[in-house]
Design a protein around this motif. Structure first.
Motif, short mmCIF file in Angstrom:
data_model
loop_
_atom_site.label_atom_id
_atom_site.label_comp_id
_atom_site.label_asym_id
_atom_site.label_seq_id
_atom_site.Cartn_x
_atom_site.Cartn_y
_atom_site.Cartn_z
N ILE A 21 1.97 1.25 -2.93
CA ILE A 21 1.43 1.33 -1.58
C ILE A 21 2.33 0.52 -0.65
O ILE A 21 3.04 -0.39 -1.09
N GLY A 22 2.30 0.88 0.62
CA GLY A 22 3.08 0.18 1.63
C GLY A 22 2.36 0.27 2.96
O GLY A 22 1.25 0.82 3.04
N LEU A 23 2.98 -0.22 4.01
CA LEU A 23 2.36 -0.22 5.33
C LEU A 23 3.37 0.22 6.38
O LEU A 23 4.53 -0.20 6.35
N SER A 24 2.92 1.05 7.30
CA SER A 24 3.75 1.42 8.44
C SER A 24 3.69 0.28 9.45
O SER A 24 2.89 -0.66 9.30
N ASP A 25 4.49 0.36 10.50
CA ASP A 25 4.49 -0.71 11.50
C ASP A 25 3.15 -0.83 12.20
O ASP A 25 2.79 -1.92 12.68
N ASP A 26 2.40 0.27 12.29
CA ASP A 26 1.07 0.20 12.91
C ASP A 26 -0.03 0.01 11.86
O ASP A 26 -1.21 0.26 12.12
N LEU A 27 0.38 -0.41 10.65
CA LEU A 27 -0.51 -0.79 9.55
C LEU A 27 -1.24 0.38 8.90
O LEU A 27 -2.26 0.18 8.23
N ALA A 54 -4.80 -4.32 -5.43
CA ALA A 54 -3.98 -3.93 -4.27
C ALA A 54 -2.67 -4.72 -4.27
O ALA A 54 -1.61 -4.17 -3.94
N HIS A 55 -2.73 -5.98 -4.65
CA HIS A 55 -1.53 -6.81 -4.71
C HIS A 55 -0.55 -6.25 -5.74
O HIS A 55 0.65 -6.14 -5.49
N TRP A 56 -1.06 -5.88 -6.89
CA TRP A 56 -0.23 -5.31 -7.96
C TRP A 56 0.46 -4.04 -7.47
O TRP A 56 1.67 -3.85 -7.67
N VAL A 81 -6.38 -4.13 2.42
CA VAL A 81 -6.28 -2.72 2.03
C VAL A 81 -7.64 -2.11 1.73
O VAL A 81 -7.96 -1.01 2.17
N THR A 82 -8.49 -2.81 0.98
CA THR A 82 -9.79 -2.25 0.60
C THR A 82 -10.90 -2.61 1.58
O THR A 82 -11.91 -1.92 1.66
N GLY A 83 -10.72 -3.72 2.30
CA GLY A 83 -11.75 -4.19 3.21
C GLY A 83 -12.82 -5.01 2.54
O GLY A 83 -13.75 -5.49 3.19
N LEU A 84 -12.71 -5.21 1.22
CA LEU A 84 -13.74 -5.93 0.48
C LEU A 84 -13.56 -7.44 0.58
O LEU A 84 -12.43 -7.95 0.53
#
Length: 303
Positions: free
Chosen positions: A248-254, A239-241, A199-202
């Motif tokens: 937060i969530g994700l669409s099928d295309d992320l 992000a996990h929390w 999610v953050t890229g870190l």
């Protein structure tokens, strides 16, 4: 009951979901039935580009006729038993063929190696399992809690049994251990995401050499979510929390979705990777599967 090998391709024409079911024609019925109540290893053929070789283990719960197709059957996998290997096991290694049972009396590969379903000896099963689950350098947990001491074969050092039959069952018992499975799942996910939060890229590694990222199940284990790469994602603690609480969530295309119920949407947006999409592994079979993402959106994400 007996151990078996099931051939599965990522591009399979069959309606397969390795963590849930294995579809096969009637010619293999007796062989599959022989594995009911026991463990099998999934294998991807060498002719498949970027083959994973022997890549996972699972337990067969039962066999039923395929309701969608005559003369076809489904081997139903026991929920929670599927586990991806942390190391893909090739068909052949430095000492020759890994699965010795496919050799004929002359020591050459027989036609048996082409069978989509075949029995496998306990010795071959344990050899493949030991390589597939080996952890030369176990992935450290985020916090400083102690972890079990493991031998190079991926199992606890204190597991000792004087007879092969006992050793076989001890290793199978380890496969059902939640502690073992969580540790192996963490290693799998961190390998796939290069220890980087999707999610953050870190990518943060603390002073103790621990990656500050969690291996999160998209569909939780408590909700029958399997320990399969496509049901996992690497997330930082924050992000996990938020993911587990549906902020937060994700669409099928992320695409990263932010809940309207979040009290500080701007701050959450500032944490998200600049592309607005979650980082994902290059290999298709390692990416979050739409069925798990849909489950999260329907059952956890607060729209």
């Amino acid at each position: 009951m007996g151990f078996g090998v099931f051939i599965h391709r990522t591009d399979s024409i069959y309606d397969d979901s390795p963590a849930e079911q294995y579809r096969f024609p009637g010619q293999y019925l007796s062989r599959v039935q022989a594995s009911v109540g026991d463990w099998i290893i999934y294998y991807e053929p060498r002719k498949v580009a970027a083959t994973r070789g022997y890549f996972a283990v699972a337990k067969v719960a039962q066999v039923i006729p395929d309701p969608k197709a005559p003369e076809m059957y489904l081997a139903l996998i026991e929920p929670g038993s599927y586990l991806d290997f942390v190391n893909a096991v090739p068909f052949s290694g430095p000492d020759g063929v890994i699965e010795r049972g496919v050799l004929n009396e002359a020591g050459r590969i027989s036609g048996r190696a082409q069978a989509a379903v075949r029995p496998i000896s306990a010795a071959d099963f344990n050899r493949i399992l030991s390589i597939g689950l080996a952890e030369d350098q176990p992935e450290l947990p985020r916090s400083g809690q102690a972890i079990d001491t493991l031998s190079p074969n991926g199992f606890s050092e204190d597991v000792q049994a004087p007879f092969m039959v006992e050793q076989e069952r001890v290793r199978v018992t380890e496969l059902s251990s939640r502690i073992v499975r969580d540790r192996l799942f963490r290693r799998l996910i961190l390998q796939a995401y290069d220890k980087r939060c999707a999610v953050t890229g870190l990518k943060l590694i603390n002073g103790g050499g621990r990656a500050e990222v969690d291996a999160a199940h998209i569909r939780p284990v408590e909700a029958n979510g399997p320990d399969i790469l496509s049901n996992g994602i690497a997330l930082s603690g924050t992000a996990h929390w938020m993911f587990d609480r549906g902020l937060i969530g994700l669409s099928d295309d992320l695409e990263i979705l932010v809940s309207r119920h979040a009290n500080d949407r701007d701050s959450i947006q500032s944490l998200i990777h600049k592309t607005g999409k979650a980082i994902s592994p290059a290999a298709i079979h390692e990416r979050p599967h739409p069925q798990f993402l849909q489950w999260h959106r329907e059952n956890t994400f607060k729209h």
